[in-house]
Design an enzyme around this catalytic site. Structure first.
Site, PDB file in Angstrom:
ATOM      1  N   ALA A  63      53.656  27.124  63.850  1.00 59.36           N
ATOM      2  CA  ALA A  63      53.078  27.483  64.992  1.00 59.36           C
ATOM      3  C   ALA A  63      54.410  27.902  65.967  1.00 59.36           C
ATOM      4  O   ALA A  63      55.637  27.482  65.682  1.00 59.36           O
ATOM      5  CB  ALA A  63      51.786  26.887  65.382  1.00 59.36           C
ATOM      6  N   GLY A 108      52.123  24.729  60.758  1.00 60.26           N
ATOM      7  CA  GLY A 108      51.634  25.033  60.387  1.00 60.26           C
ATOM      8  C   GLY A 108      51.367  25.887  59.237  1.00 60.26           C
ATOM      9  O   GLY A 108      50.556  27.076  58.628  1.00 60.26           O
ATOM     10  N   GLU A 111      50.643  23.369  56.908  1.00 61.64           N
ATOM     11  CA  GLU A 111      48.749  23.606  56.506  1.00 61.64           C
ATOM     12  C   GLU A 111      48.260  24.938  56.144  1.00 61.64           C
ATOM     13  O   GLU A 111      46.907  24.936  55.724  1.00 61.64           O
ATOM     14  CB  GLU A 111      48.510  23.673  58.216  1.00 61.64           C
ATOM     15  CG  GLU A 111      48.366  22.581  58.824  1.00 61.64           C
ATOM     16  CD  GLU A 111      48.181  22.673  60.545  1.00 61.64           C
ATOM     17  OE1 GLU A 111      48.454  22.800  61.187  1.00 61.64           O
ATOM     18  OE2 GLU A 111      47.743  21.304  60.616  1.00 61.64           O
ATOM     19  N   GLU A 131      54.633  17.771  64.115  1.00 62.26           N
ATOM     20  CA  GLU A 131      54.118  18.099  65.955  1.00 62.26           C
ATOM     21  C   GLU A 131      54.578  16.918  66.876  1.00 62.26           C
ATOM     22  O   GLU A 131      53.826  17.184  67.623  1.00 62.26           O
ATOM     23  CB  GLU A 131      52.542  18.195  65.227  1.00 62.26           C
ATOM     24  CG  GLU A 131      52.341  19.708  64.884  1.00 62.26           C
ATOM     25  CD  GLU A 131      52.009  20.006  63.444  1.00 62.26           C
ATOM     26  OE1 GLU A 131      52.619  18.645  62.477  1.00 62.26           O
ATOM     27  OE2 GLU A 131      51.358  20.668  62.862  1.00 62.26           O
TER      28      GLU A 131
END
Ligand code: CAA
Length: 257
Positions: A63, A108, A111, A131
């Site tokens: 992200a 992300g 992911e 994270e």
């Protein structure tokens, strides 16, 4: 445009192209991925999807951290739901997908790769869910898909320590299927995909659905799902053709019907 979608032979190829931020997922990028996946679902003649990152340094660094600052809880919740919804589209695409991981796949980014059906990576690939180092936890599906893929203990280690995993270890723990030199990644993706793309597309979709949705169910319900989907496969013209070709000792000619 930060997301490029092209047709390469019988494949669609989605490339994240935001190299100055290591292909990080801003909300704009996520929207573009969602639109590109809708296009893939409607494309004719596509037998599998590749997803990759531009350049040779990063698949995707996660992200966009700069965008995550100073957001209200409502905005943050919507952001997580958007990322999850976009990756769910990938997971449920009518054709299988292969993440061709060409460098860092963090947060992300990992992911995104986890939502693909298969993963191949370059020798310089590094995977991680860091994270926790930012005071966060994964929000785009990592806490759910990673343990399903590599097991709870290994996933908990990666998520709770933020430890990253290089290509060889990623292959050893089942996170990726193949490790490839960068210049051969696309060709290796095609070869891997052609291991299944010659079969009937609807039948492949039933097989994927039985395995992937079955993983979310207690075994009795999973077996019921398998009974239903294997019966549906049996009813296809391609099943008739496959069994007839076996009897006639010739190669099957599937029509995706
Ligand atoms: N968001 C925004 N920008 C990012 C970024 C990210 N996730 N990752 C890298 N960048 C930017 C850097 O800020 C830098 O930009 P500037 O040149 O303008 O400073 C540029 O990309 C190059 O990055 P680095 O200089 O850091 O490159 P490096 O080779 O030294 O390090 C790296 C590479 C180890 C991947 C490092 O960039 C890094 O640790 N990135 C962050 C990875 C991360 O923590 N990801 C998780 C994000 S949170 C998340 O994803 C939550 C979720 O579950 C959805």
């Amino acid at each position: 445009m930060t997301v490029k979608l092209e047709k390469i032979e019988e494949f669609a190829c989605l490339t994240l192209d935001r190299q100055d931020a290591l292909n990080a997922l801003s909300f704009f990028v996520l929207d573009e991925i969602g639109q590109a996946l809708d296009e893939v679902a409607a494309m004719q003649g596509v037998r599998a999807l590749f997803i990759t990152g531009a350049g040779n340094k990063a698949f995707c660094a996660g992200a966009d951290i700069k965008e995550l600052r100073n957001r209200s809880l409502v905005q943050q919740r919507r952001g997580a739901e958007l990322g999850q919804a976009v990756f769910a589209k990938l997971d449920r695409l009518p054709v299988a997908s292969l993440a061709l991981v060409n460098g860092y796949a963090f947060g992300g980014g990992l992911e995104f790769a986890l939502a693909a059906t298969f993963r191949l990576c370059t020798t310089n690939a590094v995977f991680g869910l860091p994270e926790v180092k930012l005071g966060l936890i994964p929000g785009y599906g990592g806490t759910q898909r990673l343990p399903r893929l590599i097991g709870e203990a290994r996933a908990l280690e990666m998520i709770m320590t933020g430890r990253s995993v290089k290509a060889d270890e990623a292959q050893q723990i089942g996170l990726v299927h193949r490790v490839i030199e960068h210049e051969n990644l696309l060709e290796a993706g095609k070869t891997f995909a052609r291991g299944f793309t010659g079969y009937s597309l609807p039948v492949l979709e039933f097989a994927r659905r039985a395995v992937q949705r079955g993983m979310d169910l207690p075994i009795e319900q999973g077996l019921q799902l398998e009974a239903e989907l294997s019966t549906l496969a049996y009813r296809t013209k391609d099943a008739e053709e496959g069994m007839q070709a076996f009897e006639e000792k010739r190669k099957s000619e599937f029509q995706d019907e």
